[in-house]
Scaffold this motif. Structure first.
Motif, PDB file in Angstrom:
ATOM      1  N   TYR A 100       0.841  -1.192   0.000  1.00  0.00           N
ATOM      2  CA  TYR A 100       0.000   0.000   0.000  1.00  0.00           C
ATOM      3  C   TYR A 100       0.878   1.245   0.000  1.00  0.00           C
ATOM      4  N   GLY A 101       0.344   2.301  -0.606  1.00  0.00           N
ATOM      5  CA  GLY A 101       1.013   3.598  -0.563  1.00  0.00           C
ATOM      6  C   GLY A 101       0.237   4.542   0.337  1.00  0.00           C
ATOM      7  N   ASN A 102       0.714   5.777   0.475  1.00  0.00           N
ATOM      8  CA  ASN A 102       0.063   6.730   1.374  1.00  0.00           C
ATOM      9  C   ASN A 102      -1.364   7.072   0.927  1.00  0.00           C
ATOM     10  N   HIS A 103      -1.628   7.051  -0.388  1.00  0.00           N
ATOM     11  CA  HIS A 103      -2.992   7.341  -0.859  1.00  0.00           C
ATOM     12  C   HIS A 103      -3.939   6.171  -0.565  1.00  0.00           C
ATOM     13  N   ASP A 104      -3.434   4.935  -0.737  1.00  0.00           N
ATOM     14  CA  ASP A 104      -4.259   3.765  -0.411  1.00  0.00           C
ATOM     15  C   ASP A 104      -4.647   3.811   1.069  1.00  0.00           C
ATOM     16  N   LYS A 105      -3.646   4.144   1.890  1.00  0.00           N
ATOM     17  CA  LYS A 105      -3.852   4.217   3.344  1.00  0.00           C
ATOM     18  C   LYS A 105      -4.906   5.284   3.688  1.00  0.00           C
ATOM     19  N   ALA A 106      -4.786   6.443   3.027  1.00  0.00           N
ATOM     20  CA  ALA A 106      -5.726   7.545   3.302  1.00  0.00           C
ATOM     21  C   ALA A 106      -7.151   7.166   2.885  1.00  0.00           C
ATOM     22  N   VAL A 107      -7.277   6.392   1.807  1.00  0.00           N
ATOM     23  CA  VAL A 107      -8.609   5.946   1.381  1.00  0.00           C
ATOM     24  C   VAL A 107      -9.203   5.000   2.431  1.00  0.00           C
ATOM     25  N   ILE A 108      -8.357   4.180   3.043  1.00  0.00           N
ATOM     26  CA  ILE A 108      -8.829   3.254   4.080  1.00  0.00           C
ATOM     27  C   ILE A 108      -9.244   4.019   5.340  1.00  0.00           C
ATOM     28  N   THR A 109      -8.381   4.937   5.783  1.00  0.00           N
ATOM     29  CA  THR A 109      -8.592   5.576   7.088  1.00  0.00           C
ATOM     30  C   THR A 109      -9.416   6.866   7.026  1.00  0.00           C
ATOM     31  N   GLY A 110      -9.382   7.546   5.868  1.00  0.00           N
ATOM     32  CA  GLY A 110     -10.053   8.843   5.760  1.00  0.00           C
ATOM     33  C   GLY A 110      -9.216   9.979   6.327  1.00  0.00           C
ATOM     34  N   ASP A 111      -8.014   9.658   6.785  1.00  0.00           N
ATOM     35  CA  ASP A 111      -7.135  10.684   7.340  1.00  0.00           C
ATOM     36  C   ASP A 111      -6.348  11.366   6.215  1.00  0.00           C
ATOM     37  N   THR A 112      -6.721  12.621   5.907  1.00  0.00           N
ATOM     38  CA  THR A 112      -6.050  13.350   4.821  1.00  0.00           C
ATOM     39  C   THR A 112      -5.252  14.531   5.351  1.00  0.00           C
TER      40      THR A 112
END
Ligand code: ZN
Length: 221
Positions: A57-69
């Motif tokens: 996973y990359g940082n964008h994949d992670k942000a899509v999972i968590t919603g933390d932007t």
């Protein structure tokens, strides 16, 4: 074994299709950011599964999972929001199962750097630091993504390869980027392939994603 190295697909389906159509390899490895920015998250994840592509996973994949932007600029953050509203539940599940890194006999795959998926590593990064990254993974080949810039560097018999971005190149070349690595000889080649940028750009505008994301694709910036 002949493997294709790719990174940063960012839900750009036409770009991923162009790469998959041209490569003829035993395995495809991806250094993360499957989604974020462009309008085809579900179609891209389907294709990734179909081709048995192994990815971290990359940082964008992670942000899509968590919603933390909180670490994203407003344009990237709004694309994350759009993706969260439009990705399927299976898509989220797929992203959640991706590992942070992949380690093979001679090859390590990370997103940013071996100790931080959000770190930007360029060929201008100090040689001492690059050596440290190679020591840290203790592999002959370190593959990373995140910068969307295609580059490589050899330090003795060890190599760092950034295959560049499939879905949003930022090195002045709008063509989708990838690399081919022979795992036995450790020889590799860098490649670019043109795709229908207009298709991605028009769909980007149609679904209401930021204009800037569509425009930059034509310049590779
Ligand atoms: Zn990225």
């Amino acid at each position: 074994m002949k493997i294709a190295l790719i990174s940063d697909i960012h839900s750009n389906l036409p770009a991923l299709k162009a790469v998959l159509d041209i490569i003829d390899v035993d395995q495809i490895l991806c250094a993360g950011d499957i989604v974020g920015y462009y309008p085809f998250p579900n179609e891209v994840i389907e294709l990734v599964k179909e081709h048995d592509l192994r990815s971290i996973y990359g940082n964008h994949d992670k942000a899509v999972i968590t919603g933390d932007t909180s670490w994203f600029n407003p344009i990237a953050a709004s694309a994350i929001e759009w993706t969260r509203d439009n990705i399927s539940l299976e898509g989220i599940k797929f992203l959640e199962e991706l590992p942070a890194q992949l380690m093979f006999e001679d090859v390590a795959i990370v997103h940013g750097s071996p100790h931080d998926p959000d770190e930007y590593v360029y060929p201008t990064t100090s040689p001492a630091k690059l050596e440290k990254f190679l020591d840290q993974v203790s592999k002959k080949v370190l593959v990373l993504g995140h910068t969307h810039v295609q580059w490589s560097l050899e330090l003795g018999d060890r190599k760092i390869i950034n295959p560049g971005a499939v879905g949003q190149p930022r090195d002045g070349n709008p063509k989708a980027a990838y690399a081919i690595l022979d795992t036995k000889s450790k020889e590799f080649t860098m490649h670019r392939i043109g795709y229908d940028v207009e298709e991605t750009a028009s769909k980007t505008l149609e679904v209401g994603l930021p204009q800037h994301l569509a425009r930059r694709l034509f310049f590779g910036l």
